[in-house]
Design a protein around this motif. Structure first.
Motif, short mmCIF file in Angstrom:
data_model
loop_
_atom_site.label_atom_id
_atom_site.label_comp_id
_atom_site.label_asym_id
_atom_site.label_seq_id
_atom_site.Cartn_x
_atom_site.Cartn_y
_atom_site.Cartn_z
N GLN A 1 4.77 -3.90 0.74
CA GLN A 1 4.64 -2.98 1.78
C GLN A 1 5.22 -1.96 1.74
OE1 GLN A 1 6.94 -5.91 4.46
NE2 GLN A 1 5.36 -6.83 5.24
N TYR A 2 6.37 -1.48 1.13
CA TYR A 2 6.61 -0.15 0.80
C TYR A 2 5.84 0.71 0.32
CZ TYR A 2 10.05 3.34 -0.65
OH TYR A 2 10.71 4.36 -1.03
N ARG A 3 5.21 0.35 -0.76
CA ARG A 3 3.77 1.05 -1.62
C ARG A 3 2.97 1.24 -0.71
NH1 ARG A 3 2.52 -1.71 -6.69
NH2 ARG A 3 1.70 0.36 -7.23
N ALA A 4 2.67 0.29 0.44
CA ALA A 4 1.43 0.70 1.11
C ALA A 4 1.91 1.16 2.29
CB ALA A 4 0.93 -0.90 1.58
N GLY A 5 3.14 1.84 2.53
CA GLY A 5 3.58 2.40 3.83
C GLY A 5 3.73 1.75 5.05
#
Length: 267
Positions: free
Chosen positions: A87-91
């Motif tokens: 989720q972090y990498r996907a924003g």
């Protein structure tokens, strides 16, 4: 003669293991940024999402990136970490002050790593049994004094944040003397018990068991030659450092060789 035939195989295996490039582990002992209140004594963390603190966290990330890590480990379970890092990498990860996100995910993303390794495992911490024994044997004041000493340590970290950057706070926490002082609290628990009734021993055994399980997950997932940065609560640092330093094929790297000493500049 035949019964000794296995020795050359063992020697070759040993030489092969030693010839492989060792993995390196840089362990950063941290405090909890999100104020979870889960420990016996807790740091009151500042708001790390403010612009000035974000700049300090980026300075820490840039400094640790110079170690060129290709592995990042954090104090979350593997399943929680995998989901949250995706989720972090996907924003799409909701805003979080947690040090796993602010330090671990930030560094891994900057290094373009596809995965962050969640190393944490649940563990028992039977402090209530120590309290009960101390009360029953007139040792309540001794235990209270130890808790006051622990609170003094976290209180000092809380106060240090006002005038120091997060990098400076972490540098202080990762000094060998500070790490040993943290372990001293657990060692002092061994004084609480008598004969076959040893609640302090049980507490230490459970604490050691959890840290060994954490270290096992690190060693099992860290390939030879890789360079790891691991972020963990400073209370774990003494036992984790010992496990890492004693593991064949692994080198312990001092966090303070990389953590920045940049002074705090409020904005």
């Amino acid at each position: 003669m035949k019964r000794w035939g296995f020795l050359p195989c063992l020697l070759l295996a040993a030489l092969s293991a030693h010839s492989a490039e060792p993995a390196q582990v840089l362990l950063v002992g941290t405090y909890h940024f999100s104020n979870p209140g889960a420990d016996l004594s807790n740091v009151e963390a500042v708001d790390v999402t403010s612009p000035d603190r974000q700049a300090e966290l980026q300075a820490i990330t840039d400094a640790l990136a110079r170690f060129r890590p290709d592995y990042v480990g954090v104090e979350w379970s593997a399943s929680d970490t995998d989901t949250a890092y995706d989720q972090y990498r996907a924003g799409t990860l909701p805003p979080s002050r947690n040090e796993v996100v602010q330090l671990g995910f930030r560094l891994a993303a900057q290094r373009k790593l596809k995965r962050v390794h969640g190393l944490d495992v649940p563990g028992d911490f039977p402090f209530e049994a120590v309290q009960a024994w101390a009360k029953a044997h007139g040792r309540g004041p001794d235990l209270a004094k130890l808790l006051e000493q622990a609170m003094a340590i976290t209180g000092r970290i809380t106060a240090q944040q006002r005038d120091s950057s997060i990098g400076q706070v972490l540098r202080s926490m990762n000094q060998p003397g500070e790490i040993a002082a943290g372990q001293g609290f657990y060692t002092q628990m061994l004084r609480f018990g008598d004969g076959d009734d040893q609640p302090g021993v049980t507490l230490n055994a459970e604490w050691a068991k959890r840290n060994l399980a954490i270290c096992a997950r690190l060693l099992q997932s860290l390939p030879p030659g890789h360079r790891a940065v691991v972020f963990y609560g400073q209370g774990h640092a003494y036992l984790l450092r010992r496990c890492i330093a004693e593991a064949p094929g692994v080198q312990l790297v001092e966090a303070n060789d990389y953590l920045p000493d940049t002074p705090r500049v409020a904005r």
